[in-house]
Design a protein around this motif. Structure first.
Motif, PDB file in Angstrom:
ATOM      1  N   ARG A  81       1.028  -1.245   0.157  1.00  0.00           N
ATOM      2  CA  ARG A  81      -0.222  -0.488   0.000  1.00  0.00           C
ATOM      3  C   ARG A  81       0.979   1.745  -0.273  1.00  0.00           C
ATOM      4  N   ASP A 114      -2.903   7.887  -2.424  1.00  0.00           N
ATOM      5  CA  ASP A 114      -4.640   6.839  -3.159  1.00  0.00           C
ATOM      6  C   ASP A 114      -4.903   6.921  -4.804  1.00  0.00           C
ATOM      7  N   PRO A 117      -4.138   0.535  -7.039  1.00  0.00           N
ATOM      8  CA  PRO A 117      -3.485  -1.167  -6.025  1.00  0.00           C
ATOM      9  C   PRO A 117      -3.135  -1.704  -7.138  1.00  0.00           C
ATOM     10  N   ASN A 145       4.596   0.524  -7.009  1.00  0.00           N
ATOM     11  CA  ASN A 145       3.883   1.468  -6.045  1.00  0.00           C
ATOM     12  C   ASN A 145       4.914   1.327  -4.680  1.00  0.00           C
TER      13      ASN A 145
END
Length: 152
Positions: free
Chosen positions: A18, A24, A29, A84
């Motif tokens: 995460r 975000d 994701p 990420n």
């Protein structure tokens, strides 16, 4: 540091990566990336990033994908699709390592350029990509800036 392919043994660790909450809106994701990797398997190169035995991030490259077949069917590109880095692992060089590994893979496959897109907003990754040698092409992919880096 190392990259590993996503396997039945490590996919849950990939899903647990995460980014910070304020990021975000900048990157999908990992679960979305893995679904896209399944659908676009001939172009996607998803990898889990480790520091020793510790998972620190996820990246996915696109390799030799037709950019805009309606405009120019010969325009095929490779680059970084997703990056990420886990919230607690940012600022430690893992992002730079991941980008360099993607560029290395593109070079190994005969590529001479690496592409990336980013959201042009305050707190976004533009400065990060510019410091790594990417330059805006003047193109847009949706609302995102398209950048390119020459590979030598």
């Amino acid at each position: 540091m190392r990259l590993e392919a996503i396997t039945p043994e490590n996919y849950e660790a990939a899903l647990a990566v995460r980014v910070r909450a304020d990021q975000d809106d900048l990157v999908e994701p990992v679960v979305t990336s893995l679904a896209e990797a399944y659908v676009f398997r001939e172009f996607a190169w998803p990898r889990l990033m480790y520091d020793g035995d510790r998972v620190v991030g996820f990246l996915m490259a696109f390799l030799d994908i037709p950019w805009d077949p309606e405009r120019d069917p010969a325009d095929r590109r490779s680059g970084l699709w997703r990056l990420n880095i886990a919230a607690g692992e940012q600022g430690k060089g893992f992002g730079t390592y991941g980008v360099e590994e993607v560029c290395r893979e593109i070079r190994a496959r005969g590529g001479t350029q690496a592409y990336v897109t980013w959201e042009p907003r305050e707190g976004g990754p533009e400065d990060f990509y510019l410091k790594l040698g990417f330059r805006p092409t003047g193109e847009r992919s949706g609302d995102q800036t398209v950048g390119v880096r020459e590979l030598s």
